[in-house]
Design an enzyme around this catalytic site. Structure first.
Site, PDB file in Angstrom:
ATOM      1  N   GLY A 183      45.092  31.262  40.278  1.00  0.00           N
ATOM      2  CA  GLY A 183      45.465  31.662  38.969  1.00  0.00           C
ATOM      3  C   GLY A 183      45.913  30.638  37.917  1.00  0.00           C
ATOM      4  N   CYS A 184      46.569  29.550  38.726  1.00  0.00           N
ATOM      5  CA  CYS A 184      46.965  28.450  37.675  1.00  0.00           C
ATOM      6  C   CYS A 184      46.048  27.454  37.155  1.00  0.00           C
ATOM      7  CB  CYS A 184      48.089  27.712  38.765  1.00  0.00           C
ATOM      8  SG  CYS A 184      49.344  28.813  39.143  1.00  0.00           S
TER       9      CYS A 184
END
Length: 157
Positions: free
Chosen positions: A43-44
């Site tokens: 996600g990052c």
């Protein structure tokens, strides 16, 4: 809990490339602060790549983008190099900025409780006030949403 209109908490943190990033240095500019949990996680990485891809548009809109996580400056350097990221990353290993912005929180995953960074974004006005806050952000398409908000904020300012 911070709210729109509050003064943005100041910070001075080490960053990628051996530099330092201080919010005060960007007074007079719009600043996008996005807090994320960890370099090089799915996600990052999505979020960082999307902000990076739009960095020139943020710049044209008069905004600076700064990603902040508890990772070390060395980790940020590797993350930027691996994904060819074009943005500034600040290292908040002591969680001082995360605590000031209220994003160092208790989280739960797979039945266990732990402390971690809540994915959140703060739009700081040229006067140093919080113009908009996004909490519990979903990484996909978030950068485009923030860019639209920067453009709207500039026209209404």
């Amino acid at each position: 809990m911070l709210q729109d209109g509050d003064l943005a908490p100041l910070f001075d943190l080490p960053s990628d490339g051996g530099d330092r990033l201080a919010l005060e240095a960007f007074r007079g500019h719009w600043v996008v602060l996005y807090f994320y949990p960890k370099d090089d996680t799915e996600g990052c990485t999505i979020e960082a790549r999307e902000f990076s891809a739009l960095n020139r548009e943020f710049d044209s809109a008069g905004a600076v983008v700064i990603g902040i996580s508890p990772d070390s400056p060395k980790s940020h350097d590797k993350f930027k190099c691996k994904h060819e990221l074009d943005l500034r990353l600040a290292s908040d290993e002591e969680k001082t900025a995360a605590n000031a912005y209220g994003v160092w929180v208790e989280k739960q995953m797979y039945g266990r409780t732990f402390m971690g960074v809540e994915r959140a974004t703060f739009l700081v006005s040229p006067e140093g006030r919080l113009a908009r806050i996004w909490r519990k952000v979903s990484p996909k398409q978030h950068a485009a949403e923030v860019l639209d908000a920067v453009r709207q904020a500039k026209t209404s300012a």
